[in-house]
Write a protein that holds these residues in place. Structure first.
Motif, mmCIF file in Angstrom:
data_model
loop_
_atom_site.group_PDB
_atom_site.id
_atom_site.type_symbol
_atom_site.label_atom_id
_atom_site.label_comp_id
_atom_site.label_asym_id
_atom_site.label_seq_id
_atom_site.Cartn_x
_atom_site.Cartn_y
_atom_site.Cartn_z
ATOM 1 N N GLY A 1 40.322 39.663 31.747
ATOM 2 C CA GLY A 1 39.648 38.582 32.440
ATOM 3 C C GLY A 1 38.263 38.329 31.887
ATOM 4 O O GLY A 1 37.856 38.912 30.880
ATOM 5 N N GLU A 2 37.539 37.438 32.556
ATOM 6 C CA GLU A 2 36.178 37.112 32.146
ATOM 7 C C GLU A 2 35.275 38.323 32.405
ATOM 8 O O GLU A 2 35.330 38.923 33.488
ATOM 9 C CB GLU A 2 35.658 35.908 32.930
ATOM 10 N N SER B 1 32.301 40.663 33.457
ATOM 11 C CA SER B 1 31.166 40.675 34.375
ATOM 12 C C SER B 1 30.994 42.092 34.879
ATOM 13 O O SER B 1 31.967 42.869 34.943
ATOM 14 C CB SER B 1 31.384 39.734 35.562
ATOM 15 N N SER C 1 36.413 43.203 23.572
ATOM 16 C CA SER C 1 36.869 41.814 23.483
ATOM 17 C C SER C 1 38.187 41.764 22.725
ATOM 18 O O SER C 1 38.607 42.739 22.114
ATOM 19 C CB SER C 1 35.825 40.959 22.754
#
Length: 244
Positions: free
Chosen positions: A82-83, A85, A119
């Motif tokens: 996911g993104e 954070s 990533s």
């Protein structure tokens, strides 16, 4: 790979993709290696791959997964995508180990060491270093977490030592020593091998903060002395907890 047939299968799979200069990265785990978390039900030691490099570059995570599956090479569990954070990464901590569950170990408080964040595809920073981070549970943290504004009036060398010489780092240092066949006696005599191991780790992982302490007026000798003193305190507490 434990036998010629398995090694040949690995060679054939890599060759079919046009790969010749291949490095497989992974980690052994199990009995006598990690402390504070149980990954296997018995005394066995297992291996899990976590990356594959071709020449000087890592393959994408999707290709890594596909290659491992073709070779039948066990890999570390993927637990989230996911993104990125901090909140998302924090939510993955303090959970029962996914690898332990996969191996049939279910026990209360068997918390995973943490997660590795990367990533896909893997990127480099402006200095050419691969962008991979370890986000660890408090139990295994290698850095003290202090509340904002909770400042302690100590010198830069002592502040550095208190921040980075913690049980998680010492656990990892002991694991590396054992992996290399260095005798660990589980008493204060281990300081002979622990001190250089921890200092080498700090110079590698915390070089920026080490240099900041020097810029604040500390000498290299003062920082090493503070690290050694704090390491002695931390390791003594670990040994006491082990026998009580």
């Amino acid at each position: 790979m434990s036998n010629p047939r398995e090694r040949q299968r690995m060679f054939d799979v890599f060759t079919s993709h046009g790969f010749s200069d291949v490095t497989v990265f992974g980690e052994a785990f199990g009995a006598g290696i990690q402390k504070g978390v149980r990954y296997v039900p018995g005394d066995e030691v297992l291996f899990r791959a976590f990356d594959i490099m071709v020449a000087e570059n890592f393959v994408t995570y999707d290709l890594f997964s596909a290659l491992c599956d073709e070779i039948a090479l066990p890999r570390v569990p993927e637990i989230w995508r996911g993104e990125p954070s901090l909140a998302a990464f924090d939510a993955l901590l303090e959970q029962d180990s996914a690898e332990a569950k996969r191996n049939g170990v279910i026990a209360e408080g068997n918390v995973s060491e943490g997660v590795v964040v990367r990533s896909n595809p893997l990127l480099r920073d402006v200095f050419g270093q691969w962008l991979i981070i370890k986000h660890k549970s408090d139990k295994f943290a290698e850095v003290v977490k202090r509340a904002p504004g909770n400042k302690v009036d100590v010198g830069p060398a002592q502040a550095f030592a208190e921040m980075f010489v913690v049980e998680g780092r010492v656990h990892n240092a002991l694991g590396r020593l054992r992996d290399r066949g260095v005798a660990v006696e589980n008493d204060m005599a281990d300081m002979r091998v622990l001190v250089p191991e921890v200092i080498a780790d700090l110079l590698k992982e915390c070089s920026t903060e080490w240099q900041q302490a020097i810029a604040a007026g500390m000498s290299d000798k003062q920082i090493r002395a503070a690290v050694t003193k704090n390491l002695g305190t931390v390791y003594r507490h670990m040994l006491i907890a082990r026998v009580t």
